[in-house]
Design a protein around this motif. Structure first.
Motif, PDB file in Angstrom:
ATOM      1  N   ARG A  72       0.812  -1.217   0.000  1.00 26.93           N
ATOM      2  CA  ARG A  72       0.000   0.000   0.000  1.00 26.93           C
ATOM      3  C   ARG A  72       0.843   1.264   0.000  1.00 26.93           C
ATOM      4  NH1 ARG A  72      -3.015  -3.457   3.518  1.00 26.93           N
ATOM      5  NH2 ARG A  72      -1.820  -2.701   5.302  1.00 26.93           N
ATOM      6  N   MET A  73       2.176   1.102   0.108  1.00 28.87           N
ATOM      7  CA  MET A  73       3.120   2.215   0.123  1.00 28.87           C
ATOM      8  C   MET A  73       2.729   3.241   1.191  1.00 28.87           C
ATOM      9  SD  MET A  73       5.986   2.548  -1.248  1.00 28.87           S
ATOM     10  CE  MET A  73       5.769   1.277  -2.508  1.00 28.87           C
ATOM     11  N   THR A  74       2.687   2.768   2.428  1.00 28.01           N
ATOM     12  CA  THR A  74       2.326   3.623   3.551  1.00 28.01           C
ATOM     13  C   THR A  74       3.584   4.219   4.175  1.00 28.01           C
ATOM     14  OG1 THR A  74       2.423   1.845   5.202  1.00 28.01           O
ATOM     15  CG2 THR A  74       0.372   2.079   3.964  1.00 28.01           C
ATOM     16  N   VAL A  75       3.381   4.979   5.248  1.00 26.40           N
ATOM     17  CA  VAL A  75       4.517   5.627   5.913  1.00 26.40           C
ATOM     18  C   VAL A  75       5.459   4.612   6.546  1.00 26.40           C
ATOM     19  CG1 VAL A  75       3.276   7.784   6.330  1.00 26.40           C
ATOM     20  CG2 VAL A  75       3.138   5.932   8.010  1.00 26.40           C
ATOM     21  N   PHE A  76       4.984   3.383   6.786  1.00 33.53           N
ATOM     22  CA  PHE A  76       5.828   2.320   7.332  1.00 33.53           C
ATOM     23  C   PHE A  76       6.181   1.292   6.261  1.00 33.53           C
ATOM     24  CE2 PHE A  76       3.897   2.881  11.856  1.00 33.53           C
ATOM     25  CZ  PHE A  76       4.633   4.056  12.001  1.00 33.53           C
ATOM     26  N   ALA A  77       6.289   1.727   5.011  1.00 32.29           N
ATOM     27  CA  ALA A  77       6.534   0.789   3.905  1.00 32.29           C
ATOM     28  C   ALA A  77       7.864   0.067   4.057  1.00 32.29           C
ATOM     29  CB  ALA A  77       6.487   1.528   2.569  1.00 32.29           C
ATOM     30  N   ALA A 124      20.813   5.931   7.592  1.00 33.06           N
ATOM     31  CA  ALA A 124      21.472   6.025   6.287  1.00 33.06           C
ATOM     32  C   ALA A 124      20.845   5.042   5.289  1.00 33.06           C
ATOM     33  CB  ALA A 124      22.967   5.754   6.442  1.00 33.06           C
ATOM     34  N   LEU A 125      20.621   3.814   5.719  1.00 28.86           N
ATOM     35  CA  LEU A 125      20.016   2.825   4.836  1.00 28.86           C
ATOM     36  C   LEU A 125      18.583   3.215   4.469  1.00 28.86           C
ATOM     37  CD1 LEU A 125      21.281  -0.511   6.456  1.00 28.86           C
ATOM     38  CD2 LEU A 125      22.050   0.530   4.315  1.00 28.86           C
ATOM     39  N   SER A 126      17.861   3.788   5.416  1.00 24.82           N
ATOM     40  CA  SER A 126      16.483   4.209   5.145  1.00 24.82           C
ATOM     41  C   SER A 126      16.447   5.303   4.086  1.00 24.82           C
ATOM     42  CB  SER A 126      15.806   4.690   6.429  1.00 24.82           C
ATOM     43  OG  SER A 126      15.762   3.659   7.394  1.00 24.82           O
ATOM     44  N   LEU A 127      17.388   6.253   4.175  1.00 26.93           N
ATOM     45  CA  LEU A 127      17.452   7.317   3.177  1.00 26.93           C
ATOM     46  C   LEU A 127      17.732   6.749   1.785  1.00 26.93           C
ATOM     47  CD1 LEU A 127      19.490   9.996   5.176  1.00 26.93           C
ATOM     48  CD2 LEU A 127      17.092  10.168   4.483  1.00 26.93           C
ATOM     49  N   ILE A 128      18.651   5.798   1.718  1.00 29.00           N
ATOM     50  CA  ILE A 128      19.005   5.207   0.424  1.00 29.00           C
ATOM     51  C   ILE A 128      17.829   4.415  -0.142  1.00 29.00           C
ATOM     52  CG2 ILE A 128      20.527   3.554  -0.717  1.00 29.00           C
ATOM     53  CD1 ILE A 128      22.689   4.343   1.322  1.00 29.00           C
ATOM     54  N   GLN A 129      17.226   3.548   0.691  1.00 26.26           N
ATOM     55  CA  GLN A 129      16.148   2.700   0.205  1.00 26.26           C
ATOM     56  C   GLN A 129      14.894   3.503  -0.133  1.00 26.26           C
ATOM     57  OE1 GLN A 129      15.445  -0.582   2.863  1.00 26.26           O
ATOM     58  NE2 GLN A 129      17.583  -1.231   2.855  1.00 26.26           N
ATOM     59  N   ILE A 157      11.631  11.667   2.962  1.00 24.24           N
ATOM     60  CA  ILE A 157      11.446  12.122   4.348  1.00 24.24           C
ATOM     61  C   ILE A 157      10.408  11.265   5.069  1.00 24.24           C
ATOM     62  CG2 ILE A 157      10.661  14.056   5.772  1.00 24.24           C
ATOM     63  CD1 ILE A 157      11.761  15.934   3.604  1.00 24.24           C
ATOM     64  N   THR A 158       9.303  10.956   4.385  1.00 23.69           N
ATOM     65  CA  THR A 158       8.216  10.214   5.021  1.00 23.69           C
ATOM     66  C   THR A 158       8.643   8.800   5.391  1.00 23.69           C
ATOM     67  OG1 THR A 158       6.593  11.485   3.749  1.00 23.69           O
ATOM     68  CG2 THR A 158       5.837   9.442   4.770  1.00 23.69           C
ATOM     69  N   LEU A 159       9.251   8.075   4.449  1.00 19.71           N
ATOM     70  CA  LEU A 159       9.626   6.674   4.710  1.00 19.71           C
ATOM     71  C   LEU A 159      10.758   6.574   5.735  1.00 19.71           C
ATOM     72  CD1 LEU A 159       9.438   5.033   1.166  1.00 19.71           C
ATOM     73  CD2 LEU A 159       7.710   5.129   2.962  1.00 19.71           C
ATOM     74  N   THR A 160      11.713   7.512   5.671  1.00 16.56           N
ATOM     75  CA  THR A 160      12.804   7.488   6.658  1.00 16.56           C
ATOM     76  C   THR A 160      12.281   7.772   8.054  1.00 16.56           C
ATOM     77  OG1 THR A 160      14.385   8.220   4.965  1.00 16.56           O
ATOM     78  CG2 THR A 160      15.036   8.469   7.263  1.00 16.56           C
ATOM     79  N   GLY A 162       9.279   7.222   9.058  1.00 14.00           N
ATOM     80  CA  GLY A 162       8.490   6.053   9.457  1.00 14.00           C
ATOM     81  C   GLY A 162       9.351   4.944   9.997  1.00 14.00           C
ATOM     82  N   THR A 163      10.501   4.677   9.352  1.00 15.05           N
ATOM     83  CA  THR A 163      11.406   3.635   9.837  1.00 15.05           C
ATOM     84  C   THR A 163      11.989   3.999  11.195  1.00 15.05           C
ATOM     85  OG1 THR A 163      11.981   2.962   7.586  1.00 15.05           O
ATOM     86  CG2 THR A 163      13.519   2.376   9.334  1.00 15.05           C
ATOM     87  N   ILE A 164      12.374   5.253  11.377  1.00 10.95           N
ATOM     88  CA  ILE A 164      12.902   5.690  12.679  1.00 10.95           C
ATOM     89  C   ILE A 164      11.853   5.520  13.765  1.00 10.95           C
ATOM     90  CG2 ILE A 164      13.759   7.681  13.963  1.00 10.95           C
ATOM     91  CD1 ILE A 164      14.964   8.709  11.346  1.00 10.95           C
ATOM     92  N   PHE A 165      10.600   5.845  13.446  1.00  6.24           N
ATOM     93  CA  PHE A 165       9.535   5.711  14.429  1.00  6.24           C
ATOM     94  C   PHE A 165       9.284   4.242  14.761  1.00  6.24           C
ATOM     95  CE2 PHE A 165       4.978   5.594  15.638  1.00  6.24           C
ATOM     96  CZ  PHE A 165       5.049   6.417  16.753  1.00  6.24           C
ATOM     97  N   VAL A 166       9.308   3.365  13.752  1.00  5.69           N
ATOM     98  CA  VAL A 166       9.127   1.933  13.999  1.00  5.69           C
ATOM     99  C   VAL A 166      10.268   1.392  14.859  1.00  5.69           C
ATOM    100  CG1 VAL A 166       9.050  -0.344  12.910  1.00  5.69           C
ATOM    101  CG2 VAL A 166       7.757   1.536  11.931  1.00  5.69           C
TER     102      VAL A 166
END
Length: 461
Positions: A72-77, A124-129, A157-160, A162-166
């Protein structure tokens, strides 16, 4: 049944345990809420249509671990996968980088420093992915409403974030809740797909896509796999330890016989999670070059059922089983602790011979656990997707194409995903969480949730 309900009620009678359980459930609910909030600027229907064709690929397993958030390509994708990848990299570096190896030996302070490095690498990995995902989503026709740097920056910005929050949710659950937070987040992502799998199965029966004669043996196989996983995850190889007779003042304490429990699967579900992260790495590279034919060929070769995927997955599981067991268990330290307390293993001299004996037993258990993980992770998936040996080049592929039956080459035609990997992770995390609750209840003189048994490994392990 009444007795089991009474035991379950004990969880909520202990104030501290009740608070921990409710805290864990609340944070998992927050995680699931974020897994349904889509990032701005995409067409959900077009994206769903694209992922409908990807359920038999590596993208399907990524989506499985995120509980549908990737589809669904959400903020926690991205889910927790960047954190797991960062953890793998840091643990591998502790073997070759002296500074990191010294931090491991420093105890709690060193582990905190490594955790800090893991967080930085996760970002760093979140920014790249996330940037790669933005490029890949733009390459899908009709998905992005306004492609360009605005969409890419917002997605990054959104996905990174989201990963930090998870990652923060997982750490909070581990510290203030019950169980391992990262494992529970993965558990929640997989378990949430089970009701949808049941609905797809019912729809498949009604539409005639699957017959009862196919479904019934498959359900029996699932029950057998679940029972085998539970048995194996609780099985132990117990090394006998003898404490000699002691004289304290005028009292004489008789010798005490106990044991050192070693699990038949020392690594648990960690080797499978690590192996999946490595196997899916080419897909991360492909995100940056969606039009590359070479990377598309690599992705096709690493699809479910393909020989290369099966081989690399199995090798990765075996490698990380040995690696992770060596990280978490040091036979020399255990032998030294046994010697300090004046204990010994019957028939084995204290010191180095004891360490070598424990290491020999542990090596055999690690091999047994690695074979078990490979069978559980790969066999059920091959039954669904098939064994694509007929895709091998040359005469070998022609040979298998002529002699393999269709249901072996193409798998069973079922409208749901049945993977031993997901079952192993769900069962392993559930058992670990139940054991932690059990320990909390027993410490407070309550009867535990689990019925105690006598499961142990054979002596030849």
């Amino acid at each position: 049944m009444i007795e089991q309900l009474e035991r379950l009620a004990n969880v909520f009678r202990v104030p501290d345990l009740r608070r921990r359980v409710l805290f864990t459930l609340g944070f998992l609910a927050i995680y699931r809420l974020g897994a349904v909030v889509p990032i701005p600027g995409i067409d959900p229907k077009a994206l769903e249509e694209f992922f409908r064709t990807q359920r038999g690929t590596i993208f399907g397993i990524i989506d499985l671990f995120t509980g549908g958030a990737f589809e669904r390509m959400t903020v926690f994708a991205l889910g927790i996968m960047p954190y797991i990848t960062a953890s793998i990299v840091l643990q591998l570096l502790t073997v070759v980088v002296p500074r990191l190896e010294q931090l491991v030996k420093e105890g709690e302070l060193g582990r905190r420093k490594i955790t800090e490095y893991t967080r930085y690498l996760t970002v760093a990995l979140s920014l790249i992915q996330s940037y790669g995902i933005a490029l890949s989503v733009e390459a899908i026709p009709g998905v992005v409403q306004q492609p360009g740097w605005g969409f890419r920056s917002l997605t990054l910005i959104t996905l990174t974030a989201g990963t930090i929050f998870v990652m923060w949710l997982g750490e909070q659950i581990t510290e203030k809740g019950i169980g391992n937070g990262i494992s529970l987040i993965i558990f929640a992502g997989i378990a949430v797909d089970f009701p949808r799998a049941v609905l797809r199965t019912v729809e498949g029966l009604r539409a005639g896509q699957i017959s009862v004669f196919t479904l019934f043996p498959l359900l029996l196989l699932m029950v057998a796999v679940v029972a085998f996983i539970i048995w194996f995850e609780q099985a132990q190889r117990r090394i006998p330890i003898q404490y000699p007779k002691r004289v304290v003042g005028r009292r004489v304490y008789s010798s005490v016989a106990t044991h050192l429990p070693l699990k038949l699967n020392p690594g648990g579900v960690i080797p499978i999670i690590f192996a999946i992260s490595i196997v899916t790495f080419p897909q991360t590279l492909a995100l940056f070059f969606p039009q590359s034919r070479a990377l598309k060929g690599v992705i096709d070769a690493l699809s479910f059922g393909e020989p290369l995927y099966t081989f690399l997955y199995a090798v990765g599981i075996v490698f990380f089983q040995y690696f992770y067991t060596a990280v978490i268990f040091n036979p020399a330290n255990v032998a030294e602790d046994i010697r300090k307390y004046g204990a010994f293993i019957p028939g084995v001299r204290p010191g180095r011979p004891t360490a070598e004996h424990i290491d020999q037993v542990l090596s055999r258990l690690t091999l047994v656990g690695a074979v078990y993980l490979v069978v559980i992770a790969i066999l059920p998936e091959l039954l669904i997707t098939g064994i694509h040996l007929h895709h091998l080049p040359g005469a070998i592929g022609v040979f298998f194409d002529n002699f393999l039956p269709n249901f072996i080459k193409n798998g069973l035609n079922v409208p749901f995903y049945f993977g031993g990997t997901s079952l192993l992770i769900v069962i392993g995390v559930a058992l670990d969480t139940l054991q932690q609750i059990e320990a909390q209840l027993t410490m407070r003189h309550y009867e535990g949730l689990l019925k105690r048994g006598r499961i142990r490994g054979r002596r030849y392990f």
